[in-house]
Write a protein that holds these residues in place. Structure first.
Motif, PDB file in Angstrom:
ATOM      1  N   PRO A  52       0.783  -1.238   0.000  1.00 50.20           N
ATOM      2  CA  PRO A  52       0.000   0.000   0.000  1.00 50.20           C
ATOM      3  C   PRO A  52       0.819   1.296   0.000  1.00 50.20           C
ATOM      4  N   ARG A  53       2.128   1.238   0.238  1.00 55.22           N
ATOM      5  CA  ARG A  53       2.844   2.501   0.456  1.00 55.22           C
ATOM      6  C   ARG A  53       3.615   2.990  -0.762  1.00 55.22           C
ATOM      7  N   GLN A  54       3.577   2.202  -1.831  1.00 53.60           N
ATOM      8  CA  GLN A  54       4.133   2.655  -3.110  1.00 53.60           C
ATOM      9  C   GLN A  54       5.611   3.034  -3.075  1.00 53.60           C
ATOM     10  N   THR A  61      11.182 -17.961  15.134  1.00 49.77           N
ATOM     11  CA  THR A  61      10.590 -17.487  13.889  1.00 49.77           C
ATOM     12  C   THR A  61      10.716 -15.963  13.818  1.00 49.77           C
ATOM     13  N   ILE A  62      10.535 -15.438  12.627  1.00 52.17           N
ATOM     14  CA  ILE A  62      10.692 -14.002  12.419  1.00 52.17           C
ATOM     15  C   ILE A  62       9.305 -13.358  12.453  1.00 52.17           C
ATOM     16  N   GLU A  63       9.182 -12.303  13.244  1.00 54.96           N
ATOM     17  CA  GLU A  63       7.880 -11.642  13.353  1.00 54.96           C
ATOM     18  C   GLU A  63       7.584 -10.816  12.100  1.00 54.96           C
ATOM     19  N   ILE A  64       6.402 -11.026  11.559  1.00 57.46           N
ATOM     20  CA  ILE A  64       5.956 -10.231  10.410  1.00 57.46           C
ATOM     21  C   ILE A  64       5.152  -9.037  10.931  1.00 57.46           C
ATOM     22  N   GLU A  65       5.621  -7.846  10.611  1.00 59.92           N
ATOM     23  CA  GLU A  65       4.959  -6.633  11.076  1.00 59.92           C
ATOM     24  C   GLU A  65       3.556  -6.501  10.484  1.00 59.92           C
ATOM     25  N   MET A  66       2.576  -6.210  11.336  1.00 59.60           N
ATOM     26  CA  MET A  66       1.227  -5.891  10.877  1.00 59.60           C
ATOM     27  C   MET A  66       1.055  -4.379  11.016  1.00 59.60           C
ATOM     28  N   ARG A  67       0.744  -3.698   9.921  1.00 56.96           N
ATOM     29  CA  ARG A  67       0.633  -2.238   9.988  1.00 56.96           C
ATOM     30  C   ARG A  67      -0.833  -1.807   9.992  1.00 56.96           C
ATOM     31  N   ASP A  68      -1.024  -0.503  10.153  1.00 57.45           N
ATOM     32  CA  ASP A  68      -2.367   0.032  10.329  1.00 57.45           C
ATOM     33  C   ASP A  68      -3.229  -0.150   9.084  1.00 57.45           C
ATOM     34  N   GLU A  69      -4.529  -0.413   9.327  1.00 53.88           N
ATOM     35  CA  GLU A  69      -5.444  -0.624   8.207  1.00 53.88           C
ATOM     36  C   GLU A  69      -5.646   0.645   7.379  1.00 53.88           C
ATOM     37  N   SER A  70      -5.380   1.806   7.956  1.00 60.58           N
ATOM     38  CA  SER A  70      -5.573   3.065   7.214  1.00 60.58           C
ATOM     39  C   SER A  70      -4.619   3.166   6.018  1.00 60.58           C
ATOM     40  N   GLU A 115     -15.644   3.409   6.274  1.00 58.86           N
ATOM     41  CA  GLU A 115     -16.943   3.717   6.879  1.00 58.86           C
ATOM     42  C   GLU A 115     -18.067   3.245   5.951  1.00 58.86           C
ATOM     43  N   GLU A 116     -17.889   3.546   4.645  1.00 55.38           N
ATOM     44  CA  GLU A 116     -18.910   3.227   3.650  1.00 55.38           C
ATOM     45  C   GLU A 116     -19.073   1.709   3.474  1.00 55.38           C
ATOM     46  N   ILE A 117     -17.946   0.992   3.479  1.00 52.21           N
ATOM     47  CA  ILE A 117     -18.006  -0.463   3.274  1.00 52.21           C
ATOM     48  C   ILE A 117     -18.720  -1.145   4.443  1.00 52.21           C
ATOM     49  N   GLY A 118     -18.535  -0.607   5.624  1.00 57.30           N
ATOM     50  CA  GLY A 118     -19.211  -1.178   6.782  1.00 57.30           C
ATOM     51  C   GLY A 118     -18.360  -2.174   7.535  1.00 57.30           C
ATOM     52  N   GLU A 119     -18.986  -3.084   8.254  1.00 59.32           N
ATOM     53  CA  GLU A 119     -18.297  -4.001   9.171  1.00 59.32           C
ATOM     54  C   GLU A 119     -17.485  -5.049   8.406  1.00 59.32           C
ATOM     55  N   ILE A 120     -16.250  -4.814   8.209  1.00 60.70           N
ATOM     56  CA  ILE A 120     -15.359  -5.812   7.597  1.00 60.70           C
ATOM     57  C   ILE A 120     -14.047  -5.807   8.371  1.00 60.70           C
ATOM     58  N   ASP A 121     -13.235  -6.815   8.150  1.00 62.53           N
ATOM     59  CA  ASP A 121     -11.888  -6.799   8.698  1.00 62.53           C
ATOM     60  C   ASP A 121     -10.924  -6.333   7.614  1.00 62.53           C
ATOM     61  N   VAL A 122      -9.937  -5.584   7.998  1.00 58.19           N
ATOM     62  CA  VAL A 122      -8.862  -5.208   7.076  1.00 58.19           C
ATOM     63  C   VAL A 122      -7.550  -5.643   7.709  1.00 58.19           C
ATOM     64  N   GLU A 123      -6.702  -6.300   6.948  1.00 57.31           N
ATOM     65  CA  GLU A 123      -5.391  -6.675   7.487  1.00 57.31           C
ATOM     66  C   GLU A 123      -4.293  -6.147   6.591  1.00 57.31           C
TER      67      GLU A 123
END
Ligand code: RUB
Length: 321
Positions: A163-165, A250-259, A268-276
């Protein structure tokens, strides 16, 4: 308190966490430099200026602050280990000088290693080749730039890297090196592999089994490259070797913010979903043709020999309280 890291260390840590400073090698250099700045600051004022024990404690605290920024690139703890293990002396001045000397030596080695591995990686590329890149890796770029310096004509297909191009940074730097660049979305990679002679990626960490941890999407790219018959290399200096994997960690894989993936309004528009948003993935050794280091190129399966030689069996934490 006196053991609280000095302002430059806190600023560097913040820049690494927010990815203003990013990429495994760049993070390592910044961390080593921050330790040198801590040594200067601690020797100049407060209790740490006159008390070697307090000085040492403040160096360890700085190490912890830097260590806690991002989890995946092992070059960060490897840099801290290199500098803090070389901290020695009876007086604060001796301690200060040892830290600054080690920090300088580390950064010099980093630069030399990148130059040396660039030569090795360049030898794998032929005049007229088109390479595909993923993310932005200074080690990978060193290979392409060295090939250009050898007089080879190289062009590049650059994946934007959601996502960060970070692909934009790669595109700009390759263009500056005189390499014609085609920028594509990540999903177009397989289609363009037909026009590509070599895939070149970097690494944040390399595991003892030869698994390559790099920007999310690297493993899919490697599998596609294999299916298309396109060779893929990882350019990684040996500070990317993860010593703890020698003992089964094991090596920890960083989880970053859904934003980073979806802006809050759309969310907000999509509603209740999970984003990873995992930042990295693991490419199994069987999908990687070569790991290119400053000591030459290795089949991923044999990298463990080099890892043992350079890092031994253990991974101490000289920043621990
Ligand atoms: C960067 C990334 C790079 C490696 C290697 O991820 O995955 O390929 O760090 O870079 P991020 P280098 O942008 O999340 O830090 O060769 O410069 O060490």
């Amino acid at each position: 308190t006196d053991t609280e890291p000095a302002a430059p260390v806190r600023e560097t840590a913040e820049s690494i966490a927010t990815m203003e400073i990013r990429g495994a090698a760049t993070i390592a250099a910044a961390a080593a430099e921050a330790l040198a700045e801590q040594a200067e600051a601690a020797a100049a004022s407060g209790e740490t200026a006159s008390d070697p024990t307090a000085f040492r404690a403040s160096m360890r605290a700085a190490g912890r602050t830097l260590r806690e920024t991002r989890p995946t690139a092992v070059s960060l703890p490897n840099a801290l280990r290199y500098v803090l293990q070389r901290m020695e002396g009876e007086t604060v001045d001796e301690l200060r000088r040892s830290v600054i000397g080690a920090s300088d030596a580390f950064v010099r080695q980093l630069d030399r290693a990148q130059e040396d591995l660039g030569q090795v990686g360049a030898n794998r590329l032929a005049d007229g080749d088109t390479v595909m890149t993923h993310c932005h890796s200074t080690d990978a770029l060193a290979c392409i730039e060295a090939a250009v310096d050898q007089g080879k004509s190289i062009s590049a297909v650059v994946k934007e890297t959601r996502p960060r191009q970070q692909g934009h940074i790669t595109a700009e730097q390759l263009r500056d090196a005189g390499v014609p660049v085609t920028l594509i979305v990540d999903s177009a990679a397989r289609r363009y592999l037909d026009e590509v002679d070599h895939v070149v990626v970097g690494a944040d960490s390399i595991a003892a089994d030869g698994g390559v941890i790099n920007k999310i999407g690297t493993s899919g790219l490697a599998v596609n490259a294999r299916e298309r018959g396109v060779p893929i290399m990882t350019a990684a200096q040996t500070i990317k070797l993860h010593p703890e994997t020698l003992t089964g960690h094991t090596i920890e894989i960083e989880m970053r913010d859904e934003s980073e993936v979806v802006d809050p309004e759309a969310r907000e528009e999509i509603g209740e979903i999970d984003v990873e948003n995992p930042a990295f993935d693991v490419t199994p050794p069987r999908y990687m043709d070569a790991i290119v280091t400053e000591h030459g190129q290795f089949p991923p399966e044999s990298i463990v020999t080099l890892m043992r030689e350079l890092f031994g069996e253990g991974a101490e934490e000289p920043w621990a309280e």
